[in-house]
Structure formats: structure tokens, C-alpha cells
Motif scaffolding. Sequence first.
Motif, PDB file in Angstrom:
ATOM      1  N   ALA A  31       0.840  -1.208   0.000  1.00 10.67           N
ATOM      2  CA  ALA A  31       0.000   0.000   0.000  1.00 10.67           C
ATOM      3  C   ALA A  31       0.872   1.254   0.000  1.00 10.67           C
ATOM      4  N   LEU A  32       1.952   1.243   0.792  1.00 14.26           N
ATOM      5  CA  LEU A  32       2.858   2.406   0.819  1.00 14.26           C
ATOM      6  C   LEU A  32       3.516   2.594  -0.553  1.00 14.26           C
ATOM      7  N   GLN A  33       3.977   1.480  -1.127  1.00 13.47           N
ATOM      8  CA  GLN A  33       4.644   1.562  -2.441  1.00 13.47           C
ATOM      9  C   GLN A  33       3.661   2.016  -3.525  1.00 13.47           C
ATOM     10  N   ALA A  34       2.430   1.494  -3.447  1.00 15.92           N
ATOM     11  CA  ALA A  34       1.430   1.849  -4.465  1.00 15.92           C
ATOM     12  C   ALA A  34       1.036   3.324  -4.348  1.00 15.92           C
ATOM     13  N   MET A  35       0.854   3.803  -3.117  1.00 19.02           N
ATOM     14  CA  MET A  35       0.509   5.226  -2.909  1.00 19.02           C
ATOM     15  C   MET A  35       1.622   6.122  -3.451  1.00 19.02           C
ATOM     16  N   ASN A  36       2.866   5.693  -3.209  1.00 19.76           N
ATOM     17  CA  ASN A  36       4.029   6.455  -3.665  1.00 19.76           C
ATOM     18  C   ASN A  36       4.001   6.633  -5.183  1.00 19.76           C
ATOM     19  N   GLU A  37       3.615   5.553  -5.882  1.00 19.67           N
ATOM     20  CA  GLU A  37       3.580   5.621  -7.357  1.00 19.67           C
ATOM     21  C   GLU A  37       2.334   6.334  -7.859  1.00 19.67           C
TER      22      GLU A  37
END
Length: 297
Positions: A110-116
Amino acid sequence: MDRIVMKKPAKINLGLDIKGIRDNGYHDVKMVMQTVSICDELVLRKLDEDTVIMKTNVCFVPTDDRNLVVRAIKMLKEEFNIKSGVRADLKKVIPVSAGMAGGSTDAAGALQAMNELFALGLSKEELKERGVKLGADIPFCIEGNTALSEGIGEVLTVLPKPPHAKLLVIKPKCSVSTKWVYEEYDRLVKEKGFDNLYHPDIDKIVDALKNNDLSALCTQMGNTLEEVTIKRHPIIKELKDKMTKLGAIKALMSGSGPTVFGVFNEDADLNKAKEYFKDFKGIDEPFICEFLNEDEE
Ligand code: ATP
């Protein structure tokens, strides 16, 4: 970009030791973590309305603020003042409350996806700093592959990948609360004394990885938490013993349990063992997976 799909793998522990207990109750760990080829799928979509909605295929996994995915999304929404809403669809494949860091890997995703999705420009290190606030295993789930994990889980050292092997993974039907296991461990330390508990030699596990030596790796692999979880759920010991009899070069509990994995050299032994456990009472359906080291593929 309005939508992003992430596949996030589970982990097992090739070694788990506790080095000390801090005044605030946190544990200093020394663990060898390894991602394995069983993944949850997380899809994040932007919404016009400023809200966070989550859906999942497993009815007993919460979809409100108790879910680490929702907490991770809200954390970054707040910090970066994101007014767009987010919908998260989580397809869980990783067993829940199993010692395979399912919730942590979803939160990392979720953190990685939000970042992108919102082009936040956070580096891997910056994502890990935020992740550890939600859970000690999250920095590793952002890093992935093979790593030594120290501190409360935030001090990571990348390690060489293990030699190729197949794993048979079995989750007993019982679920184990990580919090309960650590509390019981503290009780055991008071009762028996820290040095009288079993402590795997994590440095030797690291050496075995550096030497690409599967046999030495399996000899050294160990988990200090097994004593606690096995006392409450003896089926874990039963599964370990049976797997070894069926040809596993090592069988070990992962994390705080109750999942047990067996390391196999021979496909014939592996398939025979999987077949045997199909009719075994008190477990979910066994599955086969492998060590997953993505960068090297
Ligand atoms: P670890 O190996 O890090 O101890 P675990 O595999 O033992 O983790 P999880 O599967 O992460 O445990 O779930 C533990 C609890 O966390 C569950 O009872 C569940 O209600 C809650 N939870 C929060 N977010 C999630 C998520 N995304 N997936 C599964 N469980 C979640």
C-alpha cells in the motif's frame, strides 16, 4: 495513472532470535528473513470523493482502520495532504495470522502503491521509515529478498539468496496472535532465564548463505519462539517431526507461528509429503512454494 496493481510476497524466517527486551516492551530481534513465492494481490484506485474504501476476499479480515492497508493509505494521505480518495481491493492468498507477515506485506504494498499513484517521490529508505511506524516487519517487506533484520526490525542488511530448494508450507487451523507469543516469551524468560532458552546462531546462518551451503543453512536454521507456540499448539511439533520423516532436510516454524515449512531437495519427497498431509487433521491445505529473490531473476 489512476490504478496500480501490486503483487506482494509472504516471508518466512530462516532464523529468528531475540537478543533483549527494551524497557518499553519492544524486543530486539536478530532474524534472517526470506521472501517466498506466495503473494497477495493489492489494487489501488484513485477516487474522486475524499474517502478510503477497502474490500477483501477473506470475510474475517477487517477492512476498517484495523487493516494495515487502510492505515498505510491514510498515513500518506494525511502527510501529503492528498484530497483524492483511494479504493483498495485486496485478494488474500497468504494465510492470515500465520507468521508469514501477510498484513505487513500488504501494508508495504500500500505504501509503495501510494508512492507511485500520487508520484510522492519517496525513496525506498523513506518508505521504510514510514513503514516501521505501522509494523516491525514492514521495512523488510519493502526491501524483500533475503535480509538480516535487527533492532526492532528496522535495521536491515541485504544477504545473498539461499541455494535453490522447494518448500512445503503447512498452516495449522489454529491462529496465533504475535502479541500473545511475545508476552509468553517474556514470561518464559523470567521463569527460565534468558540464557537457558534455545537461541539459534544467526551468524552461522548468515555464513551458510554466504557460502551458498544449503546443508549448513538447514543445520543452523532455528526459531527461539518455537518453544512458546509449540507449548500451546503441539501440532506444530507433530508437523515438523512428520515432515522430517518424509524427507525434509529441515522443518521449522515461521515467525511467531503457527505455520511450519519444510525444506526439500528432492521433488519426489516433496510431492509424497504433500500427498500425505492432504488427509492430515487440523491443518489447511498444504502448498508448495520457493524462495523468491526478484532482483536476480
Ligand atoms: P507476522 O508474521 O508479521 O506476525 P501474521 O502472518 O502472523 O504476521 P497477519 O496475517 O498479518 O499475521 O494478521 C494478523 C492480524 O492482523 C489479523 O488478525 C488481522 O485481523 C489483522 N490484519 C490487519 N491487516 C491485515 C491484512 N492486510 N491482512 C491480514 N490481516 C490483517
